[in-house]
Design a protein around this motif. Structure first.
Motif, PDB file in Angstrom:
ATOM      1  N   ASP A   1     -10.974  10.261   0.826  1.00 28.97           N
ATOM      2  CA  ASP A   1      -9.548  10.203   0.493  1.00 28.97           C
ATOM      3  C   ASP A   1      -9.334  10.481  -0.999  1.00 28.97           C
ATOM      4  N   TYR A   2      -8.206  11.052  -1.307  1.00 26.50           N
ATOM      5  CA  TYR A   2      -7.827  11.258  -2.700  1.00 26.50           C
ATOM      6  C   TYR A   2      -6.314  11.371  -2.753  1.00 26.50           C
ATOM      7  N   THR A   3      -5.760  11.195  -3.935  1.00 28.54           N
ATOM      8  CA  THR A   3      -4.338  11.423  -4.166  1.00 28.54           C
ATOM      9  C   THR A   3      -4.163  12.502  -5.209  1.00 28.54           C
ATOM     10  N   ARG A   4      -3.218  13.340  -5.007  1.00 27.80           N
ATOM     11  CA  ARG A   4      -2.990  14.457  -5.926  1.00 27.80           C
ATOM     12  C   ARG A   4      -2.496  13.996  -7.293  1.00 27.80           C
TER      13      ARG A   4
ATOM     14  N   TYR B   1       0.760   8.707  -0.085  1.00 29.50           N
ATOM     15  CA  TYR B   1       0.514   9.699  -1.126  1.00 29.50           C
ATOM     16  C   TYR B   1      -0.948  10.144  -1.149  1.00 29.50           C
ATOM     17  N   TYR B   2      -1.737   9.774  -0.134  1.00 28.42           N
ATOM     18  CA  TYR B   2      -3.154  10.104  -0.103  1.00 28.42           C
ATOM     19  C   TYR B   2      -3.446  11.163   0.937  1.00 28.42           C
ATOM     20  N   ASP B   3      -4.409  12.027   0.641  1.00 31.20           N
ATOM     21  CA  ASP B   3      -4.879  13.074   1.530  1.00 31.20           C
ATOM     22  C   ASP B   3      -6.397  12.967   1.661  1.00 31.20           C
ATOM     23  N   THR B   4      -6.948  13.781   2.555  1.00 29.64           N
ATOM     24  CA  THR B   4      -8.393  13.804   2.749  1.00 29.64           C
ATOM     25  C   THR B   4      -8.941  15.184   2.435  1.00 29.64           C
TER      26      THR B   4
ATOM     27  N   ASP C   1      -0.298   4.428   0.802  1.00 30.29           N
ATOM     28  CA  ASP C   1      -1.253   5.399   1.318  1.00 30.29           C
ATOM     29  C   ASP C   1      -0.598   6.703   1.741  1.00 30.29           C
TER      30      ASP C   1
ATOM     31  N   LYS D   1      -3.728   2.598  -3.072  1.00 32.57           N
ATOM     32  CA  LYS D   1      -3.878   2.741  -1.624  1.00 32.57           C
ATOM     33  C   LYS D   1      -3.993   1.384  -0.941  1.00 32.57           C
TER      34      LYS D   1
ATOM     35  N   GLU E   1      -3.995  11.492  -9.061  1.00 27.36           N
ATOM     36  CA  GLU E   1      -5.000  10.609  -9.661  1.00 27.36           C
ATOM     37  C   GLU E   1      -5.367  10.978 -11.095  1.00 27.36           C
TER      38      GLU E   1
ATOM     39  N   SER F   1       0.840  -1.193   0.000  1.00 28.95           N
ATOM     40  CA  SER F   1       0.000   0.000   0.000  1.00 28.95           C
ATOM     41  C   SER F   1       0.878   1.246   0.000  1.00 28.95           C
TER      42      SER F   1
END
Length: 910
Positions: free
Chosen positions: A614-617, A599-602, A597, A628, A619, A595
């Motif tokens: 959640d999302y990744t910049r 690289y992920y933000d909310t 994760d 993730k 994507e 995973s």
């Protein structure tokens, strides 16, 4: 002094001279004096030989030897007025004849009879009889009669590259002038026969009552042009006076007061005569009129245009280029301004369509380490559906246009390095969406074995360890047809680089199992990312672009183990099937991806700040985003082939014949250990085989899902068998069958033109033959027919009728949401047959069992008229209802002599 005294004195002088040795000297002096007087009387020019002057000495004391000494008595002569006699022939004469060769010295003639051949200087002459007057420098050649009284052995006169085959000829070897009766000559595609021809020099001929044609049979042509007077300049032009067209020896009312035909081995610029007609929608029109520019030996340009009386018009620019042993290509640009109806009417519509095509290929030997290629087909999505100058149903039914221009180079280093730059284009003509990469950059380093010995084999885990490096960069653009080639298309461009370093090794375990293990590292660079946040002003989640460099890194581990199992089932040798061989290739693979994760933000979903997602910049990046969820997947597949040994029909052969029963039968699925639900992926089943000497191709595939679905059609974490169903739920299935038949092997395939395929049409004839309106001289049938003309037997008792037939059947089943229906079920067929050696007929049609209707249908007819071609094609079923009739000369020299009438299908502009 009296006469008697003079006579007496002269007698004494003579008697005295007889007694002395001066008698001969006196006699010689008298002759010289008389000769000198005679020459002066005739007024000899100054270049004449002067009389030898005798030195002033006492003639009485001179002896005979003193008179004849040239140094003392004769002056040096510088100019000689008497020309040396030239030889009769100034070249070597090579001759041959069967019956006799006769030389008449009195008439200065050389006669050769029966299969005579004469070669003199640059002249080669063959005839029944040849008479060469070498004093007048004239050659006569003619026919002779055989035992039946028929003329035979027509002269064949060749000088340089010019060849003439007359009935008889007179030729002067000095002046190069000739008089020819019933001459026959060929210049390029033209064949000319004239009753009387006069040759002025190497470059000018005058002819009387001449006929010229492109027919292969000059003695009995199916058509010719009769001209009373002609000026013929070989390889340059033919200028004719009053000219009348004759078809089948019947004069037609078609005539010209004068005519000019350019003749050259090289391309010549000139006008292109348009085709005239009328349509219900656009009124009267002329099509494909313009000018051809022969720019050089390497490239040309043809500018064509259309005009319709309702205001519609079109323009096309076509250019071909080539350089031997280097490259060749073709560029086409087409534009059409189409107007429907009249201004003020509700159905008035105006549409502008364009299409750009470019094909370029490079000779493989031109540059072994680098290569440039191009295949471009882009433009308006509706061009092939609305164009009035294209009759290609396959192109209009095509939903995708694609292009690629690439340059690649290989650096011969250790390790080897490969480099390429490309631009690609993909266009959906239904949605009118366009995806482009400008450019795509790729580079890679060849595989490196760091632990392998320099010499010897690589054996074992360590020695087989290898790694590579590759980099890929793209600038990807997504736009629509309306924004294509406009500044706005670059606003949403996405770009980035991807670095990959795969490491792997392979070895064997338990002697029969092959194992591959490795890992892959990837690093992605982006220059634009996104940011999501809830906006209080708009009361919704806003996505904004963030410019700047950013990167993420991923890696995985993978391994695979497989083997090959052979099994043979033997039967009685007396049976037709003696054995069946089964080859099974099972394999198991394992892939672990952790995973990422980090690289992920909310972001907040609403203004309360209680709901988040959640999302990744990364994507929206072109190379994807890091995952993730952890993946721990095991893949399984089994591939099978079946082959039979069959007793050969030929009893003299001792070895059985091998027959393929099933080329492949593949089962594949996977299981995700790390997944909390829906761990099994649907099983994919595919296979294919060939029958009847590879004439029938069968391919099939299906998808089997072990999980059930709910009422909304979503997969649920419950096996289908536990939900009251079967072990697997078939979601999709498809089958295609292609069968080609022909009267001879290898003739059952289609032969679409290169332009048809470039436009996006099919290579076979199932959607009909494409027609190029700008060049109707092209046949509607296979090019192989022309190549196999000499192979066709036309005797009455051994008549052979060539034919071919292509059948294609397609079946598609869908059950993704319990619809349980056949969504596609169609049969298509295409065939061609030669009813006679000159008549050809073909068809393309089909039936859709789902829609219960006949699909696209085309009927083709063609008559080979030797030098002419007549064709008729008809599409009887809407929405492509149309027909076209053409009759014209095949030769490109007279391609403007044609009759072209057609009714184009109605277009719906949008």
């Amino acid at each position: 002094m009296t006469r008697q005294k003079l006579s007496h004195i002269f007698t004494k002088i003579v008697l005295k001279a007889l007694r002395t040795n001066l008698f001969h000297i006196v006699l010689l002096s008298i002759f010289l004096t008389l000769g000198n007087l005679k020459l002066q009387a005739q007024e000899i020019p100054s270049k004449s030989i002067p009389v030898p002057a005798v030195k002033q000495k006492d003639s009485l004391n001179l002896g005979l030897n003193d008179v004849l000494k040239p140094a003392d008595t004769v002056k040096t002569v510088k100019n000689d007025s008497i020309k040396k006699k030239q030889p009769i022939l100034d070249g070597i004469v090579k001759r041959k004849a069967i019956d006799y060769e006769k030389i008449d010295q009195k008439k200065k003639e050389l006669t050769l009879y029966n299969e005579a051949e004469l070669i003199y200087k640059d002249i080669e002459l063959k005839a029944g009889i040849i008479v060469f007057n070498y004093e007048k420098d004239e050659v006569y050649a003619g026919r002779i009669k055989d035992s039946l009284g028929n003329y035979s052995q027509n002269p064949v006169f060749k000088q340089g590259q010019n060849v003439i085959e007359p009935d008889s000829i007179r030729f002067n070897t000095k002046t190069k002038k000739a008089l020819v009766w019933n001459s026959r000559t060929q210049q390029g595609e033209f064949r000319v026969k004239a009753e009387v021809s006069k040759r002025e020099n190497d470059s000018v001929y005058f002819m009387r009552s001449a006929r010229f044609t492109t027919s292969e049979n000059i003695e009995d042509p199916e058509y010719y042009f009769l001209a009373r007077k002609i000026k013929f300049v070989p390889k340059k032009k033919v200028v004719a006076g009053f000219t009348n067209m004759v078809i089948a020896d019947v004069p037609t009312p078609l005539f010209l007061p004068f005519a000019y035909f350019p003749m050259s081995e090289k391309s010549v610029s000139g006008f292109v005569i348009p085709t005239f007609g009328d349509t219900q929608e656009k009124g009267y029109y002329f099509q494909n009129g313009g000018y051809y520019f022969a720019l050089s030996d390497y490239f040309d340009l043809q500018v064509l245009g259309d005009y319709y009386t309702n205001g519609s018009y079109a323009a096309r620019f076509e250019s071909s280029y080539a350089k031997r042993y280097r490259f060749n290509g073709r560029v086409n640009f087409r534009f059409e301004n189409q107007i429907n109806s009249e201004k003020g009417f509700p159905d008035y519509f105006r549409s502008r369509q364009y299409n750009i095509q470019w094909s370029h290929s490079q000779d493989a030997k031109a540059s072994p380490n680098s290569r440039f290629s191009a295949s471009v087909n882009l433009g308006s999505s509706q061009y092939f559906r609305q164009s009035y100058n294209q009759s290609n149903i396959g192109s209009s039914l095509n939903n995708n246009l694609s292009s690629s221009v690439s340059y690649s180079k290989t650096f011969q280093t250790v390790p080897q390095v490969n480099f390429s730059v490309a631009a690609t284009h993909s266009q959906n003509t239904n949605t009118e969406e366009i995806d482009m990469t400008l450019p795509t950059f790729q580079a890679s380093v060849d595989r490196i074995f760091p632990f392998a010995p320099k010499n010897g084999i690589k054996k074992g885990i360590i020695k087989n360890v290898n790694f590579q490096y590759s980099i890929r960069g793209e600038n990807r653009i997504h736009t629509t047809d309306s924004l294509f080639f406009k500044p706005g298309m670059f606003d949403e461009a996405r770009n980035g680089f991807q670095h990959s370093i795969p490491i792997s090794t392979n070895f064997k375990v338990f002697k029969y199992f092959s194992v591959t293990a490795g890992s892959s590292y990837s690093e992605v660079w982006y220059f634009k990312t996104i940011k999501k946040e809830f906006s209080d002003s708009t009361n919704k989640v806003e996505t904004t672009d963030v410019n700047g460099f950013d990167a993420f890194r991923t890696y995985d581990f993978n391994s695979r183990i497989g083997t090959t199992i052979y099994g043979t089932f033997k039967f009685n040798e007396k049976n037709k099937i003696q054995a069946i061989r089964h080859v099974m290739t099972p394999s198991v693979s394992y892939v672990y991806t952790p995973s990422f994760d980090q690289y992920y933000d909310t972001y907040a979903l609403d203004a309360t700040g209680t709901r988040y997602a959640d999302y990744t910049r990364f994507e929206e990046g072109i190379f994807g985003a890091p995952g993730k969820n952890k993946s721990n997947r095991i893949g399984m597949s089994i591939n099978n082939t079946f082959e039979a040994k069959v007793r050969d029909k030929d009893e003299t052969k001792t070895e059985p014949k091998k027959v393929m029963l099933l080329n492949n039968l593949l089962f594949s699925t996977s299981y995700n250990i790390a997944a909390d639900s829906l761990s099994w992926s649907p099983m994919q089943v595919s296979g294919g085989t060939q029958f009847f000497d590879n004439k029938l191709n069968l391919n099939f595939g299906t998808t089997l899902d072990p999980y059930a679905i709910d009422n909304s059609g979503r997969r649920i974490d419950k096996f289908n068998i536990d939900n009251g169903g079967s072990l697997f739920r078939m979601t999709t299935a498809n089958m295609t069958i292609n069968y080609s038949l022909s009267s001879a092997d290898g003739e059952g395939k289609g032969d679409a033109s290169q332009q048809t395929v470039l436009n996006g049409g099919r290579e076979d004839d199932l959607f009909g033959r494409g027609t190029d309106m700008s060049d109707q001289r092209q046949s509607l049938f296979s090019k192989e027919d022309e190549k196999n003309k000499e192979k066709k037997t036309t005797e009455f008792y051994r008549l052979k009728i060539p034919w071919n037939l292509i059948l294609a059947y397609s079946l598609t089943y869908s059950n993704t949401n319990r619809e349980n229906e056949i969504v596609g079920n169609s049969l298509m067929a295409s065939g061609n047959i030669d009813l006679t050696p000159k008549w050809k007929m073909g068809f393309s049609s089909g039936y859709d069992f789902v829609q219960k209707g006949i699909s696209f249908t085309q009927l083709r007819f063609e008559r080979d008229l030797l030098s002419w071609r007549m064709s008729f094609n008809w599409v009887p079923i809407a929405p492509y209802t149309s027909w076209g009739f053409f009759i014209g000369i095949k030769s490109s020299v007279l391609s403007d002599i044609k009759y072209d009438k057609r009714n184009l299908p109605d277009r719906t502009l949008r």
